[in-house]
Scaffold this motif. Structure first.
Motif: not given
Length: 538
Positions: A44-70
């Motif tokens: 859960v370092g910086n690259i994960f927080r800046a990249f993968q977590a943000n990618t999932v956030q954008n998909l959640l905002n667009k209602n493309i997915i309805n689950r988040g990350l663990i």
């Protein structure tokens, strides 16, 4: 303003200050994720927080997915304890753009965080539960290349790994041992399929992950510590896949100037910490705007449409080409060259180096003239345009607090890929002449000059960590600026070492050139800059 559930109840307070906030009902997303997890990430370092977590956030905002990350941390448990839990798994992404603007985003896509600690029964039982769930499609990793290593410098199993091999799945201690034990739970629950995706910045990363897991799984089965068939499960691509990936996004340590911006906005308790394991982490992460994640499309349990979030899916051969393009010609060699000479010339930021016409011209020659001629073209990303972006947008970005000292770390391990592959390509070409390489050998000479630990003004500096530092220093420790030396006698053991450069520099006709450059660079104070001026010729 506090970065937690309570503090984000009134989102208007944040949006007025220019923050992008989650547009989804986070509690609903959390419930969905706990019940039917689809993506669990280790590291859960910086690259994960800046990249993968943000990618999932954008998909959640667009209602493309309805689950988040663990999110899972298997090495430095303090990150979860001091950064995830107190902030209810929220973080802030500060994107530092080259035009001087700053984009601030509250990331809420991580809805559960755990430690991969087999001694923590609550957390490890929860991890087992997740891995047994039919819905889990992806377990990804950013644990650094060292995280996949099972052996030490003497080619002996690390102590924790050796203990795991002996004791089996009950209380694994090593990172890969813990991951393998969790995969075993998935095997026991019905040999359920999953993609195990290394997203670390190393070549053929999927193979490194596979080799580590297969080594432990095979040993366990041979010793009767697991049920027969586990090794076959690991090696069945219809059940488990280990895709290759290429990731590219600069996310330096959390910067103090960024923290001050957040505090001026009114955010409380946003301080950086350094953990007892020397991890630099904060409730925020600062990163560049450019990002690439190319993944081999091999997901035996399916996957959500992550391509709608900007991730590129392709075949293994194309991933390999993209990785070679980036690492061997179009980005990493330029970074390494700037790191070496930045330290020698007293720079504290990579971006500042690009204001020096001499250093800018140096990396332009390495990129456009010496590297691009042999750059692998993956077709999905144009090499010339990639270099354009690197030299015009990414490296010059004055708001990216990346340092030559950080990038100079482990240089001996980087040279064979970042420059050796280019030399090999010249050697193999019927149209190119290795003797036309003038600046890459200059970088080699600069690196050896760097190993003296004295800058161009004659002042000592701290050499960045490198596993070969002690051995290399033996050859040059008695050299001082102004000395007259037999360069061949001193440098031959280094320049002939194929492990360092990927080739024997004498066999390809570049050894003498590096010797001459080095001799000029030790002539006295100011000799490094004089040598650069002589051969780069602005």
């Amino acid at each position: 303003m506090k970065l937690n559930e309570k503090g984000l109840k009134n989102k208007d307070t944040w949006t007025i200050k220019g923050y992008r906030v989650p547009k989804y009902d986070r509690e609903t997303i959390r419930i969905n994720t706990i019940k039917n997890p689809f993506w669990i990430h280790f590291g859960v370092g910086n690259i994960f927080r800046a990249f993968q977590a943000n990618t999932v956030q954008n998909l959640l905002n667009k209602n493309i997915i309805n689950r988040g990350l663990i999110a899972v941390e298997g090495y430095d448990y303090e990150i979860i304890e001091k950064i995830n839990k107190p902030y209810d798994d929220y973080s802030i992404l500060v994107t530092l753009k080259s035009n001087g603007t700053v984009e601030k985003t509250v990331i809420g896509s991580v809805v559960e965080s755990l430690v991969a600690d087999s001694g923590n029964k609550f957390h490890f039982d929860r991890l087992k539960e997740i891995f047994m769930n039919d819905s889990l499609q992806i377990a990804s990793f950013t644990i650094t290349e060292k995280g996949y290593s099972l052996i030490d410098a003497k080619s002996q199993f690390l102590k924790d790994v050796e203990a795991d091999l002996e004791q089996g799945v009950s209380l694994p201690k090593s990172y890969i041992g813990k991951v393998t034990a969790l995969i075993y739970e998935r095997f026991l629950s019905g040999e359920k399929p999953i993609a195990l995706v290394s997203m670390d910045n190393c070549s053929h990363n999927g193979d490194k992950l596979y080799e580590a897991i297969n080594t432990i799984a095979s040993a366990w089965e041979e010793r009767g510590l697991v049920k027969k068939g586990f090794r076959d499960y690991i090696n069945n691509p219809s059940k488990l896949s280990f895709p290759w990936t290429m990731i590219d996004k600069i996310t330096p340590r959390p910067d103090d100037s960024v923290r001050k911006v957040l505090e001026e906005d009114g955010i409380e308790d946003i301080q950086q910490i350094i953990t007892s394991k020397n991890t630099y982490v904060a409730p925020f992460v600062n990163g560049e705007e450019c990002e690439y994640l190319v993944i081999e499309d091999a997901f035996p349990n399916g996957r959500p449409p992550l391509e709608k979030g900007g991730i590129i899916f392709t075949d293994r051969q194309t991933v390999d080409k993209v990785e070679k393009m980036k690492v061997s010609t179009c980005l990493n060699p330029l970074h390494t060259a700037l790191a070496i000479f930045g330290c020698l010339l007293g720079y504290d930021l990579i971006s500042k180096e690009m204001e020096n016409p001499l250093l800018r011209k140096m990396v332009e020659i390495i990129g456009y003239k010496e590297g691009l001629l042999v750059a692998v073209d993956p077709k999905i990303i144009n090499p010339k345009k990639f270099i354009d972006e690197v030299l015009q947008v990414r490296i010059p970005n004055p708001f990216m607090p990346d340092t030559p000292q950080r990038i100079a770390t482990d240089t001996s391990q980087k040279l064979p890929i970042r420059f050796g592959e280019t030399i090999k390509a010249y050697e193999q070409s019927n149209k190119l002449d290795t003797q036309d390489l003038k600046i890459i050998p200059l970088v080699f000479a600069g690196w050896i000059r760097y190993l003296m630990g004295v800058d161009d003004k004659g002042e000592p500096f701290i050499i960045s960590p490198d596993p070969m530092l002690d051995a290399l220093s033996l050859h040059i420790e008695d050299i001082s600026l102004g000395d007259r030396i037999d360069a061949h006698k001193v440098l031959e053991p280094i320049l002939s070492n194929e492990k360092i450069f990927g080739v024997n520099l004498y066999k390809v006709g570049l050894g003498k050139r590096v010797e001459d450059y080095f001799t000029e660079m030790i002539a006295g104070t100011g000799a490094v800059e004089t040598t650069l001026n002589k051969y780069i010729k602005i």
